[in-house]
Design a protein around this motif. Structure first.
Motif, PDB file in Angstrom:
ATOM      1  N   ARG A 129       0.717  -1.340  -0.098  1.00 52.37           N
ATOM      2  CA  ARG A 129      -0.034  -0.049   0.006  1.00 52.37           C
ATOM      3  C   ARG A 129       0.649   1.258   0.094  1.00 52.37           C
ATOM      4  N   ARG A 130       0.477   2.346  -0.677  1.00 48.96           N
ATOM      5  CA  ARG A 130       1.097   3.413  -0.853  1.00 48.96           C
ATOM      6  C   ARG A 130       0.841   4.539   0.481  1.00 48.96           C
ATOM      7  N   LEU A 131       1.677   5.321   0.799  1.00 49.12           N
ATOM      8  CA  LEU A 131       1.400   6.174   1.724  1.00 49.12           C
ATOM      9  C   LEU A 131       0.164   7.105   1.342  1.00 49.12           C
ATOM     10  N   ARG A 132      -0.460   7.361   2.613  1.00 48.91           N
ATOM     11  CA  ARG A 132      -1.943   8.052   2.466  1.00 48.91           C
ATOM     12  C   ARG A 132      -1.580   9.424   2.512  1.00 48.91           C
ATOM     13  N   GLY A 133      -2.372  10.234   1.489  1.00 52.45           N
ATOM     14  CA  GLY A 133      -2.189  11.529   1.719  1.00 52.45           C
ATOM     15  C   GLY A 133      -3.263  12.287   2.571  1.00 52.45           C
ATOM     16  N   THR A 134      -4.658  11.671   2.804  1.00 49.55           N
ATOM     17  CA  THR A 134      -5.304  12.049   3.637  1.00 49.55           C
ATOM     18  C   THR A 134      -5.999  11.100   4.291  1.00 49.55           C
ATOM     19  N   VAL A 135      -6.569  11.325   5.582  1.00 45.16           N
ATOM     20  CA  VAL A 135      -6.988  10.312   6.411  1.00 45.16           C
ATOM     21  C   VAL A 135      -8.207  10.719   7.019  1.00 45.16           C
ATOM     22  N   LEU A 136      -9.555  10.152   6.617  1.00 44.43           N
ATOM     23  CA  LEU A 136     -10.602  10.435   7.471  1.00 44.43           C
ATOM     24  C   LEU A 136     -10.796   9.344   8.506  1.00 44.43           C
ATOM     25  N   ALA A 137     -10.515   9.660   9.887  1.00 41.25           N
ATOM     26  CA  ALA A 137     -10.752   8.680  10.715  1.00 41.25           C
ATOM     27  C   ALA A 137     -11.175   8.896  12.200  1.00 41.25           C
ATOM     28  N   GLU A 151       2.358   2.755  25.578  1.00 42.92           N
ATOM     29  CA  GLU A 151       2.390   3.148  24.087  1.00 42.92           C
ATOM     30  C   GLU A 151       1.538   4.475  24.206  1.00 42.92           C
ATOM     31  N   THR A 152       2.499   5.369  23.214  1.00 47.03           N
ATOM     32  CA  THR A 152       2.073   6.918  23.404  1.00 47.03           C
ATOM     33  C   THR A 152       1.362   7.258  22.009  1.00 47.03           C
ATOM     34  N   GLU A 153       1.404   6.217  20.874  1.00 43.25           N
ATOM     35  CA  GLU A 153       0.572   6.599  19.563  1.00 43.25           C
ATOM     36  C   GLU A 153      -0.897   6.204  19.865  1.00 43.25           C
ATOM     37  N   ALA A 154      -1.716   7.271  19.624  1.00 44.42           N
ATOM     38  CA  ALA A 154      -3.201   6.882  19.583  1.00 44.42           C
ATOM     39  C   ALA A 154      -3.412   6.120  18.503  1.00 44.42           C
ATOM     40  N   LEU A 155      -4.450   4.968  18.736  1.00 46.80           N
ATOM     41  CA  LEU A 155      -4.931   4.224  17.789  1.00 46.80           C
ATOM     42  C   LEU A 155      -5.935   4.862  17.216  1.00 46.80           C
ATOM     43  N   GLU A 156      -5.994   4.624  15.651  1.00 47.70           N
ATOM     44  CA  GLU A 156      -7.289   5.190  14.934  1.00 47.70           C
ATOM     45  C   GLU A 156      -8.005   4.217  14.180  1.00 47.70           C
ATOM     46  N   LYS A 157      -9.055   4.385  13.877  1.00 45.40           N
ATOM     47  CA  LYS A 157     -10.059   3.724  12.818  1.00 45.40           C
ATOM     48  C   LYS A 157      -9.911   4.398  11.730  1.00 45.40           C
ATOM     49  N   VAL A 158      -9.680   4.021  10.495  1.00 50.76           N
ATOM     50  CA  VAL A 158      -9.544   4.790   9.506  1.00 50.76           C
ATOM     51  C   VAL A 158     -10.952   4.464   8.458  1.00 50.76           C
ATOM     52  N   ILE A 159     -11.602   5.471   8.440  1.00 50.48           N
ATOM     53  CA  ILE A 159     -12.917   5.177   7.668  1.00 50.48           C
ATOM     54  C   ILE A 159     -12.708   5.414   6.111  1.00 50.48           C
ATOM     55  N   ALA A 160     -11.771   6.051   5.777  1.00 54.61           N
ATOM     56  CA  ALA A 160     -11.457   6.356   4.175  1.00 54.61           C
ATOM     57  C   ALA A 160     -10.259   7.207   4.041  1.00 54.61           C
ATOM     58  N   ALA A 161      -9.421   6.795   3.139  1.00 52.36           N
ATOM     59  CA  ALA A 161      -8.041   7.453   2.743  1.00 52.36           C
ATOM     60  C   ALA A 161      -8.183   7.969   1.730  1.00 52.36           C
ATOM     61  N   ASN A 162      -6.998   8.972   1.291  1.00 50.42           N
ATOM     62  CA  ASN A 162      -6.930   9.587   0.266  1.00 50.42           C
ATOM     63  C   ASN A 162      -8.002  10.515  -0.521  1.00 50.42           C
ATOM     64  N   MET A 163      -8.983  10.749   0.432  1.00 50.48           N
ATOM     65  CA  MET A 163     -10.081  11.405  -0.112  1.00 50.48           C
ATOM     66  C   MET A 163      -9.836  13.097  -0.055  1.00 50.48           C
ATOM     67  N   ASP A 164     -10.397  13.746  -1.159  1.00 48.88           N
ATOM     68  CA  ASP A 164     -10.316  15.123  -1.205  1.00 48.88           C
ATOM     69  C   ASP A 164     -11.129  16.210  -0.437  1.00 48.88           C
ATOM     70  N   LEU A 165     -12.520  15.399  -0.526  1.00 49.65           N
ATOM     71  CA  LEU A 165     -13.484  16.336   0.152  1.00 49.65           C
ATOM     72  C   LEU A 165     -14.384  15.456   0.970  1.00 49.65           C
ATOM     73  N   LEU A 166     -14.985  16.073   2.054  1.00 50.93           N
ATOM     74  CA  LEU A 166     -15.906  15.537   2.753  1.00 50.93           C
ATOM     75  C   LEU A 166     -17.482  16.247   2.629  1.00 50.93           C
ATOM     76  N   LEU A 167     -18.280  15.818   1.794  1.00 51.11           N
ATOM     77  CA  LEU A 167     -19.327  16.303   1.440  1.00 51.11           C
ATOM     78  C   LEU A 167     -20.531  15.905   2.443  1.00 51.11           C
ATOM     79  N   ILE A 168     -20.704  17.143   3.147  1.00 46.42           N
ATOM     80  CA  ILE A 168     -21.782  17.077   4.547  1.00 46.42           C
ATOM     81  C   ILE A 168     -22.874  17.396   3.953  1.00 46.42           C
ATOM     82  N   VAL A 169     -23.952  16.600   3.970  1.00 43.80           N
ATOM     83  CA  VAL A 169     -25.490  16.776   3.509  1.00 43.80           C
ATOM     84  C   VAL A 169     -26.231  17.071   4.704  1.00 43.80           C
TER      85      VAL A 169
END
Length: 373
Positions: A129-137, A151-169
């Motif tokens: 997998r390539r490095l992610r540009g953006t992360v919706l998590a 452990e100091t790094e916060a665990l995150e659940k990634v919903i979508a990656a490499n997205m440009d826009l979050l379209l809020i309806v």
């Protein structure tokens, strides 16, 4: 199940008996070793002339969904059912996030052509997998799980990656506009590096109040008004989405699926009516779907987004505002809420221009909605 007694003694006696019979110790050790089973069964002639290129062919694609034991990768307009290679490792070492998510750019090794009767065979294997540009998590919930205190790094659940826009309806009626929920989605988008765009749907029923639009625009929110039912304002929305990868977000009942059907001909997304009892919608998206837009780009509709705006706890607030993290240790009080306490380093940074006032205002609004629950 009770442990069998005397097993070790029998094994020792067996070894002693074989030694007395003349067997060498090396033979005894070799007899106990077992070779691992092959990971892939190859037919006869698999490495004949010309077969190496076919087995080694790789393609680049975008991950568009999951199924038990694998993932769906879209490459060249074709959806491939892929397994995940045992050698797969995410490029971010120690990031503590989901290794694969919708939108990831992955490398797939194509499987050789299978017989028509072999329907259970995967089309390929995800190798990298390539490095992610953006992360919706969002932070991964840690309830009822053992937490490593080192452990100091916060665990995150990634919903979508490499997205440009979050379209809020959103909508003004059926259901009514919820500014607090819009705030939460905008905070999540900015945290992941996405641009937030608000689409106010159902303007055929009622248009948003001018003061509400003015307040949103004052805060730098891009607002587009449209109606999926009549088509008003859809051209402006199409131009904004053209050439971008976008994720749908919003409360249930605001018309996300109807909007998808209006933007993507033949999408046939399921829709449901708003309940008349409480004017609330009902979720219809049960699986992630990636729609290709005729104007270019794609639109991702995933049920995981609904968690982003609805479930934010006070303990998760620092994760959404990383610029507060280096400032918090300098506050006078260890449990400082950065609202009214004296000698607060965050408030001082806001006054000094080191933290954007809009971000601090979003923090206060979000903290107020959490306290009201």
């Amino acid at each position: 199940m009770a442990r069998r007694k005397g097993k070790s003694q029998r094994r020792i006696r067996d070894w002693a008996r074989r030694l007395h019979a003349g067997e060498e110790p090396e033979d005894l050790v070799a007899r106990q070793q077992r070779l691992p089973p092959p990971e892939v069964k190859l037919g006869q002639g698999a490495f004949a002339a010309g077969q190496e290129d076919q087995q080694g062919s790789q393609v680049q694609g975008m991950l568009v969904g999951f199924f038990p034991g694998g993932a769906v990768v879209r490459a060249g307009g074709t959806d491939l059912l892929c397994g995940i290679a045992k050698t797969f490792r995410p490029p971010e070492q120690g990031a503590g996030s989901s290794p694969l998510a919708v939108g990831d750019a992955v490398t797939v090794a194509l499987a050789p052509a299978a017989p028509a009767a072999d329907r259970d065979r995967a089309d390929g294997m995800i190798l990298a997998r390539r490095l992610r540009g953006t992360v919706l998590a969002r932070p991964r919930p840690m309830r009822h799980k053992r937490i490593d205190e080192h452990e100091t790094e916060a665990l995150e659940k990634v919903i979508a990656a490499n997205m440009d826009l979050l379209l809020i309806v959103a909508s003004t009626r059926l259901p009514p506009l919820r500014p607090g929920l819009i705030d939460r989605f905008l905070i999540v988008a900015e945290r992941g590096g996405l641009a937030g765009v608000l689409a106010v749907n159902k303007i055929d029923l009622a248009r948003p109040e001018p003061d509400v639009l003015a307040e949103l625009k004052r805060r730098g929110v891009e607002v587009l008004c449209c109606s999926a039912a009549t088509g008003e304002g859809l051209e402006d929305l199409r131009r904004r989405l053209a050439g971008h990868k976008s994720v749908l977000a919003g409360a249930s009942g605001v018309g996300k699926s109807t909007l998808v059907n209006a933007l993507v001909p033949g999408a046939d997304a399921a829709t449901r009516e708003v309940r008349a009892k409480d004017q609330r919608g009902r979720h219809t998206t049960s699986a992630t779907v990636v729609y290709e837009l005729p104007c270019g780009g794609c639109l991702v509709d995933t049920p995981g987004v609904r968690e982003l705006g609805l479930r934010i706890d006070r303990a998760e607030l620092p994760w959404y505002f990383p610029e507060f993290e280096p400032l918090s240790p300098r506050c006078r009080f260890a449990d400082c809420t950065h609202t009214h306490e004296p000698a607060c380093a965050v408030q001082a940074a806001v006054e000094a221009g080191q933290v954007r006032p809009e971000r601090y205002e979003s923090y206060l609004r979000l903290l107020e909605t959490i306290d009201e629950r």
